[in-house]
Design an enzyme around this catalytic site. Structure first.
Site, mmCIF file in Angstrom:
data_model
loop_
_atom_site.group_PDB
_atom_site.id
_atom_site.type_symbol
_atom_site.label_atom_id
_atom_site.label_comp_id
_atom_site.label_asym_id
_atom_site.label_seq_id
_atom_site.Cartn_x
_atom_site.Cartn_y
_atom_site.Cartn_z
ATOM 1 N N SER A 23 0.846 -1.214 0.000
ATOM 2 C CA SER A 23 0.000 0.000 0.000
ATOM 3 C C SER A 23 0.871 1.251 0.000
ATOM 4 O O SER A 23 0.363 2.368 -0.023
ATOM 5 C CB SER A 23 -0.923 0.015 1.225
ATOM 6 O OG SER A 23 -0.172 -0.103 2.417
ATOM 7 N N ASN A 110 -1.736 -2.159 13.035
ATOM 8 C CA ASN A 110 -3.205 -2.074 13.006
ATOM 9 C C ASN A 110 -3.725 -0.818 13.707
ATOM 10 O O ASN A 110 -4.626 -0.151 13.206
ATOM 11 C CB ASN A 110 -3.827 -3.328 13.638
ATOM 12 C CG ASN A 110 -3.489 -4.575 12.845
ATOM 13 O OD1 ASN A 110 -2.928 -4.480 11.753
ATOM 14 N ND2 ASN A 110 -3.801 -5.742 13.385
ATOM 15 N N HIS A 156 -41.709 19.171 -11.624
ATOM 16 C CA HIS A 156 -41.704 18.297 -12.813
ATOM 17 C C HIS A 156 -41.040 18.977 -14.013
ATOM 18 O O HIS A 156 -41.385 18.681 -15.161
ATOM 19 C CB HIS A 156 -43.123 17.875 -13.212
ATOM 20 C CG HIS A 156 -43.958 17.390 -12.069
ATOM 21 N ND1 HIS A 156 -44.056 16.061 -11.729
ATOM 22 C CD2 HIS A 156 -44.719 18.060 -11.161
ATOM 23 C CE1 HIS A 156 -44.858 15.925 -10.679
ATOM 24 N NE2 HIS A 156 -45.261 17.136 -10.307
ATOM 25 N N SER A 277 -15.312 23.720 -28.788
ATOM 26 C CA SER A 277 -15.372 22.448 -29.501
ATOM 27 C C SER A 277 -14.234 22.402 -30.514
ATOM 28 O O SER A 277 -13.853 23.430 -31.079
ATOM 29 C CB SER A 277 -16.716 22.345 -30.224
ATOM 30 O OG SER A 277 -16.623 21.454 -31.317
ATOM 31 N N LYS A 283 -19.239 26.823 -30.619
ATOM 32 C CA LYS A 283 -19.628 26.224 -29.340
ATOM 33 C C LYS A 283 -18.949 26.830 -28.128
ATOM 34 O O LYS A 283 -17.790 27.197 -28.160
ATOM 35 C CB LYS A 283 -19.299 24.706 -29.344
ATOM 36 C CG LYS A 283 -20.152 23.858 -30.246
ATOM 37 C CD LYS A 283 -21.645 23.851 -29.908
ATOM 38 C CE LYS A 283 -21.953 23.148 -28.606
ATOM 39 N NZ LYS A 283 -21.888 21.691 -28.728
ATOM 40 N N GLU A 290 -20.774 19.940 -16.116
ATOM 41 C CA GLU A 290 -20.954 18.565 -16.593
ATOM 42 C C GLU A 290 -20.012 17.608 -15.859
ATOM 43 O O GLU A 290 -20.397 16.516 -15.436
ATOM 44 C CB GLU A 290 -20.690 18.477 -18.098
ATOM 45 C CG GLU A 290 -21.762 19.145 -18.944
ATOM 46 C CD GLU A 290 -21.341 19.204 -20.407
ATOM 47 O OE1 GLU A 290 -21.500 18.196 -21.098
ATOM 48 O OE2 GLU A 290 -20.819 20.252 -20.837
ATOM 49 N N TYR A 317 -8.843 -6.787 12.610
ATOM 50 C CA TYR A 317 -8.251 -6.299 11.370
ATOM 51 C C TYR A 317 -8.179 -7.413 10.320
ATOM 52 O O TYR A 317 -7.854 -8.555 10.618
ATOM 53 C CB TYR A 317 -6.832 -5.742 11.622
ATOM 54 C CG TYR A 317 -6.180 -5.256 10.334
ATOM 55 C CD1 TYR A 317 -6.459 -3.985 9.831
ATOM 56 C CD2 TYR A 317 -5.352 -6.098 9.583
ATOM 57 C CE1 TYR A 317 -5.915 -3.553 8.634
ATOM 58 C CE2 TYR A 317 -4.798 -5.671 8.381
ATOM 59 C CZ TYR A 317 -5.086 -4.409 7.910
ATOM 60 O OH TYR A 317 -4.558 -3.988 6.715
ATOM 61 N N LYS A 325 -8.394 3.103 1.506
ATOM 62 C CA LYS A 325 -7.761 4.417 1.380
ATOM 63 C C LYS A 325 -7.916 5.117 0.028
ATOM 64 O O LYS A 325 -8.214 6.314 -0.025
ATOM 65 C CB LYS A 325 -6.271 4.300 1.737
ATOM 66 C CG LYS A 325 -6.063 4.218 3.250
ATOM 67 C CD LYS A 325 -4.631 3.971 3.626
ATOM 68 C CE LYS A 325 -4.317 2.546 3.983
ATOM 69 N NZ LYS A 325 -5.299 1.749 4.702
HETATM 70 N N1 ARG Z 1 -1.098 -1.288 5.061
HETATM 71 C C1 ARG Z 1 -2.028 -1.742 6.031
HETATM 72 C C2 ARG Z 1 -3.389 -1.118 5.778
HETATM 73 O O1 ARG Z 1 -3.441 -0.150 5.137
HETATM 74 C C3 ARG Z 1 -1.565 -1.382 7.410
HETATM 75 C C4 ARG Z 1 -1.975 -2.354 8.476
HETATM 76 C C5 ARG Z 1 -1.351 -3.688 8.192
HETATM 77 N N2 ARG Z 1 -1.588 -4.604 9.228
HETATM 78 C C6 ARG Z 1 -1.341 -5.903 9.087
HETATM 79 N N3 ARG Z 1 -1.595 -6.666 10.096
HETATM 80 N N4 ARG Z 1 -0.930 -6.407 7.968
HETATM 81 O O2 ARG Z 1 -4.406 -1.609 6.221
#
Ligand code: ARG
Length: 460
Positions: A23, A110, A156, A277, A283, A290, A317, A325
């Site tokens: 990530s 976590n 309407h 355009s 245009k 939009e 978790y 994210k």
């Molecule tokens: N990159 C992980 C996330 O965004 C962070 C937490 C990872 N925790 C784990 N036990 N692998 O969720």
């Protein structure tokens, strides 16, 4: 075998896994939150006697160096480090040595990601509120010039009753105020610290969660660690809040698109915020509203995406959660640029009041006023008055003349009880100004509404 968790493994991770699992290429956006969290954690560990002050000094200095490296672009973000937590910790340890290895005491990635992401979202709730307020101010500037500008109020998408343009804009001010309240209440509800929850069950170390909560700006510490490390309600809430706000933006955008057509001609967007355009030289296209309408769809997608990610997760978790994210980052950035560009488009657009008023001359906008007249002045029950008015409208259609301009003799012929004073009631501006009930369109009521929003924005 350079992974932080490689102790129990005998073979290294495949590069395919690295690519799939990481990530770091998107969560690096949270580097400030992450390092501030680490600094707060280290200070707390030191106060509790778990780190000594020498170690704290090294960690502090090392993390400050990491910030500098990140901000100067020197820092090397590596897929093989998996996420920002490990990337930063690894670099810290490379800079300061053994003290860096102690930082993760009584902490897990976590609770770490729960802290970082929650703080990002809390901050964005506030920043978006400020941006909505700026948009509202700009809408008020336009509205104040048009409290007496008539346009057809519609239901309407059919002409219904005459209203004024400021009243129409006031509807959007109401929506944006509710949006602000939603962002604010989400922030209040979710302003609790996950730090110290560790992996899922808390920690045997003698930590002080209140201390880290306070230094990171949280109101309190969370109550149940198992919930806290897997809770993403705060992220869902900002996605919902943005979705609802974008739905409002999209409705206004739809009107701007229609209003800038030849058929309506109610507004002209400025050259700065219009496009041309590639083939049709004449245009001038309303790409801004939009796109605002279009981007709303993408934001809804992120909300549905995260709801779906979360729906079957066992406690606590799970790696699925890492999918939380990108949709939030994307939606927040969409909200920010959308609010700004809509504000500029409104600020620079030309309101064609003359065309708005002209559009009121068709569609018998004062028909309800005739019915109200019959009720009030002639003591006719509303249902009957509705029918008589229908006859008058049919006559107008036959003569191709709007009710507000119809010759009195035709009205008299439809019902004896109608008197000459009716003509005043059928006037469009009279009709608008007659709607003085609370929240109504009458100019004096509209002015009160604008005052209400101005006071709200000034915190009164
Ligand atoms: N990159 C992980 C996330 O965004 C962070 C937490 C990872 N925790 C784990 N036990 N692998 O969720």
């Amino acid at each position: 075998m350079d992974k932080m968790w490689s102790g129990r493994f005998s073979a290294g991770a495949s590069s395919l896994l690295d690519k799939f699992n990481a990530s770091i290429m998107f969560d690096r956006k949270l580097y400030r939150e992450d390092i501030e969290g680490s600094l707060a954690h280290a200070a707390m560990l030191t106060k509790q006697g778990i780190l000594n002050s020498e170690e704290l000094a090294q960690i502090t200095e090392g993390l400050n160096q990491v910030i500098n490296e990140i901000e100067s672009g020197e820092f090397e973000w590596k897929i093989s480090d998996e996420d920002l937590h490990m990337g930063i910790e690894k670099r810290l340890t490379a800079i300061i040595g053994d003290a860096g290895k102690k930082l993760h005491t009584a902490r897990s990635r976590n609770d770490q990601i729960a802290v970082d992401f929650r703080r990002y979202v809390l901050r964005k709730n506030l920043e978006i509120v400020e941006a909505i307020k700026l948009l509202m101010q700009e809408i008020i500037v336009v509205a104040e010039k048009h409290t007496d500008t008539l346009l057809p109020g519609m239901t309407h998408l059919q002409h219904a009753q005459p209203i004024n343009f400021a009243f129409h804009l006031g509807a959007y001010l109401s929506m944006f105020k509710r949006d602000i309240e939603r962002f604010e209440s989400s922030r209040e509800r979710n302003n609790i610290s996950p730090l110290g929850c560790a992996a899922l069950a808390g920690t045997p170390h003698a930590i002080d969660r209140d201390m880290t909560a306070e230094s990171l700006g949280f109101d309190s510490v969370s109550v149940n660690c198992l919930d806290t490390v897997s809770d993403r309600d705060f992220a869902l809430e900002i996605l919902f809040n943005i979705s609802t706000m974008m739905m409002h933006i999209s409705r206004l955008s739809e009107e701007l698109v229609m209003w800038s057509s030849y058929e309506f001609g109610f507004v002209e967007l400025s050259d700065e915020y219009s496009t041309g355009s590639s083939i049709m030289p004449q245009k001038k296209n309303p790409d801004v509203p939009e796109l605002l309408r279009g981007k709303t769809g993408r934001v809804y997608g992120s909300l549905m995406g995260l709801l779906t990610v979360m729906k079957a997760l066992p406690l606590a978790y799970n790696k699925d959660t890492q999918e939380d994210k990108e949709g939030v980052f994307d939606s927040v950035e969409t909200a920010e640029i959308s609010l700004e560009i809509l504000k500029e488009a409104i600020k620079t657009m030309q309101v064609k009041a003359h065309n708005m008023e002209k559009a009121c001359a068709i569609g018998h906008l004062s028909a309800t006023d005739l019915a109200d007249y019959l009720v009030e002045k002639c003591n006719i029950p509303f249902r009957e008055a509705h029918f008589i008015t229908g006859r008058a409208v049919a006559k107008g259609e036959e003569l191709n003349v709007d009710l507000s301009k119809m010759d009195f003799k035709y009205l008299k012929a439809i019902d004896e009880r109608i008197n000459e004073d009716v003509m005043e009631f059928l006037g469009l501006r009279h009709s608008m100004n007659a709607r003085t009930s609370a929240g109504g369109t009458a100019t004096k009521r509209t002015l009160e509404q604008l005052e209400y929003f101005k006071n709200y924005l000034q915190g009164k």
